[in-house]
Design a protein around this motif. Structure first.
Motif, short mmCIF file in Angstrom:
data_model
loop_
_atom_site.label_atom_id
_atom_site.label_comp_id
_atom_site.label_asym_id
_atom_site.label_seq_id
_atom_site.Cartn_x
_atom_site.Cartn_y
_atom_site.Cartn_z
N GLY A 31 21.25 -49.33 60.54
CA GLY A 31 21.54 -47.94 60.25
C GLY A 31 20.36 -47.01 60.46
N ASP A 32 19.15 -47.58 60.65
CA ASP A 32 17.97 -46.74 60.89
C ASP A 32 18.05 -46.09 62.26
OD1 ASP A 32 16.90 -47.32 58.46
OD2 ASP A 32 15.33 -48.66 59.20
N LYS A 33 17.49 -44.90 62.36
CA LYS A 33 17.43 -44.21 63.63
C LYS A 33 16.11 -44.51 64.31
CE LYS A 33 17.60 -39.55 65.64
NZ LYS A 33 17.72 -38.10 65.34
N LEU A 34 16.16 -44.88 65.60
CA LEU A 34 14.95 -45.11 66.36
C LEU A 34 14.22 -43.80 66.60
CD1 LEU A 34 16.24 -47.92 66.85
CD2 LEU A 34 15.47 -47.74 69.23
N PRO A 35 12.91 -43.85 66.84
CA PRO A 35 12.22 -42.63 67.25
C PRO A 35 12.90 -42.05 68.49
CG PRO A 35 10.65 -44.37 66.76
CD PRO A 35 12.01 -45.01 66.73
N THR A 36 12.81 -40.78 68.67
CA THR A 36 13.43 -40.15 69.83
C THR A 36 12.74 -40.59 71.11
OG1 THR A 36 11.97 -38.22 69.83
CG2 THR A 36 13.94 -38.12 68.42
N GLU A 37 13.39 -40.32 72.23
CA GLU A 37 12.81 -40.66 73.53
C GLU A 37 11.45 -40.00 73.70
OE1 GLU A 37 13.98 -39.20 77.85
OE2 GLU A 37 15.39 -40.72 77.14
N VAL A 38 11.36 -38.74 73.34
CA VAL A 38 10.09 -38.00 73.45
C VAL A 38 9.02 -38.65 72.58
CG1 VAL A 38 8.93 -35.81 73.02
CG2 VAL A 38 11.21 -35.84 74.07
#
Length: 248
Positions: A31-38
């Motif tokens: 459920g964690d969100k990965l760091p953004t592409e940037v």
């Protein structure tokens, strides 16, 4: 905080492995969100293409799920699929050719008995697209993959089609290396072209056994051409940049 990566080869593999370790260790939980592409580009010091390829690999492994407009999230744990990575580029590509030989031989066999006129026209268009790409100075990897995919689609076997799509990441990278090798020599290119047309001719004739034999022969010769490549080619092949988010 992730550390910057350095080194010339297979950065996408290393980014995927790093993120996979973060997930397996629990530092990135379900459920964690990965760091953004940037953010990943900045933290790791790699290109957007490398990050996208790494995320594509995690997605195909069932570890993450991109959500439109929201980001990329860690998926619940499940049975892991087969590990299709090999120890090095040459071993990996030759193993891919072995898998393709078995799978595409049967696809051609079925296509010869099931392909409709519309399917045959799509295969012919795919071969024309390869010629056009080569004439434009490109290697024609995506067009090559589209030709073989059109054969699978003509079988009407949804499991086979899904398998080809699932293996798209590995197949595209493998085909790109084989095409790069074949582009170095005119005799290689002509041999590949004749092999492709032999497959199509057998399918058009409805000769299933000949179609299977032609497809298997094509992949057997592809493996031989790769074996003939020198060490310099394989060193350069490790640096081939494959955008896995591109759709042929």
């Amino acid at each position: 905080m992730l550390s910057k990566l350095t080194g010339p080869v297979r950065l996408a593999d290393r980014v995927a492995a790093m993120l996979s370790e973060e997930i397996e260790s629990g530092r990135l939980a379900e459920g964690d969100k990965l760091p953004t592409e940037v953010q990943l580009v900045k933290q790791l010091g790699v290109s957007r293409t490398v990050v996208r390829e790494a995320i594509s690999r995690l997605r195909n492994a069932g570890l993450v799920e991109p959500r439109q407009g929201l980001g990329v999230y860690v998926m619940p744990r499940r049975t892991r699929p087969l590990d299709l990575e090999a120890a090095d580029t040459k071993a990996k590509v030759l193993q891919i050719v072995e898998v393709r030989r078995a799978m595409e031989g049967e696809a051609a066999f079925l296509a010869a008995t099931r392909a409709t006129p519309k399917d045959l026209a799509r295969m012919r268009q795919a071969l024309d697209a390869i010629d056009a790409a080569v004439a434009a100075g490109e290697e024609g990897a995506d067009e090559d993959l589209a030709f073989h995919r059109s054969i699978a689609e003509s079988t009407g076997n949804t499991v086979l089609v899904s398998t080809v799509r699932y293996l798209g990441e590995v197949l595209r990278s493998g085909i790109r290396v084989t095409r790069a090798n074949e582009a170095r020599r005119h005799d290689f290119f002509e041999a590949v072209r004749q092999e492709h047309h032999a497959i199509l001719a057998a399918i058009e004739a409805g000769d299933a056994e000949a179609a299977r034999a032609a497809a298997r022969r094509h992949l057997k010769h592809a493996a031989r051409r790769l074996q003939e490549a020198d060490d310099r080619f394989w060193t350069e092949a490790e640096d081939l940049d494959v955008d896995l988010d591109a759709t042929p």
